[in-house]
Design an enzyme around this catalytic site. Sequence first.
Site, PDB file in Angstrom:
ATOM      1  N   ASP A 114      43.462  53.531  81.043  1.00 62.91           N
ATOM      2  CA  ASP A 114      42.635  52.874  81.930  1.00 62.91           C
ATOM      3  C   ASP A 114      43.607  52.116  83.095  1.00 62.91           C
ATOM      4  OD1 ASP A 114      43.975  50.815  80.418  1.00 62.91           O
ATOM      5  OD2 ASP A 114      41.972  49.729  80.093  1.00 62.91           O
ATOM      6  N   GLU A 115      44.952  52.515  83.049  1.00 64.88           N
ATOM      7  CA  GLU A 115      45.832  51.817  84.002  1.00 64.88           C
ATOM      8  C   GLU A 115      46.674  52.766  84.660  1.00 64.88           C
ATOM      9  OE1 GLU A 115      48.537  47.656  84.231  1.00 64.88           O
ATOM     10  OE2 GLU A 115      46.794  48.169  82.637  1.00 64.88           O
TER      11      GLU A 115
END
Length: 359
Positions: A114-115
């Site tokens: 998610d990053e």
Amino acid sequence: MDYSNYPRNDVLCIDMRSFYASVEAVKLGEDPMKVMLAVVGDPSRSGSIVLAATPELKRRYGISNVSRYFELPDDPNIIIVPAHMADYLKVSVEITNLLNNYAPPDAIHVYSVDELWVTVNGLEKLFGNRRQIAQKIKDDILNTFGLTCSIGIGDNKFLAKVVMDLHAKKKGVAECKYEDVEELLWPAQIGDIWGIGHRMKKNLNRMGIVNLGQLANFSLDVLKRRFGVMGEQLYWHAHGIDLSPVFGDFTKHEQKGFGHGIALLRNYSAEEIDYCILDLCEEVCRRARTAGKIGKTVQLGIGYSKETGGGFSRSRSFDIPSNITMDIHDMAMKLFNEFYDGRGPTNKTRKTYAKKNSS
């Protein structure tokens, strides 16, 4: 601090807000920023961990990623869903693909599901300045996936990451140049700074260092004697200096193989594992193709659930090297079907694709 001799890049650090919970909300046709939804590892067990919660559930009831299922309030408006890791991996890959519309693959560094970081040097004529690019990406992700993200902008990866953690999660987009370090970062508690874990925080606190400004003004020689190379890195990071690469091979060494793994958030049946292995193969082969490499050996590692224990790790080679996803997937599934003994569900899948040949 004279920053004239240090490189300045246009780096964005993009973090998907409450990613797992937001993906589940979108699947249900709900607004991730308004609905109260919790992703639970195993809803059949009251002690199962809440893996993700939407912002509204966090705000109203203080639910966090360390909460337990039984701690969720008895509110009929709260939606409980099990984790679907394959879906999160798929959306993550699609978001990375979307960013290829803005920057080449060697400018994108995936940090986690998610990053990621993306370097947008030289794109002013196409998309505007770096803040405008960040806003365009943020809007594009929202319009395409229905997901909200926070974006930090910095002269290097460290500044982009830390300003995202400290400020962008509240503002949506936040920027930190070298000259902004003292104002934006120095007041922060060292425990809130990326790269400083709990143990290092305790060590620094014993030395009287509580915030980043105190770390920046501490003796470099003392930090080096106390912590070695890590102490020197902490000192320069406190001044906003980070020389890690923003393009190309982020590992800084010749890669001998490409691997990817995942700890599953619940027990998976043998039938469900196929989807996880396919996602892992796609990520590994994408990286191999980006690097212009092909491979000859596939290694698959499977760990069973804690209740069952055990697992296996096996490898096998092709006659003709490949970097095609379905070639690697077919070989991985052959290994799984041959060596999985059916004793119980699995909770960990790890696949390594070892490179033996260059294209």
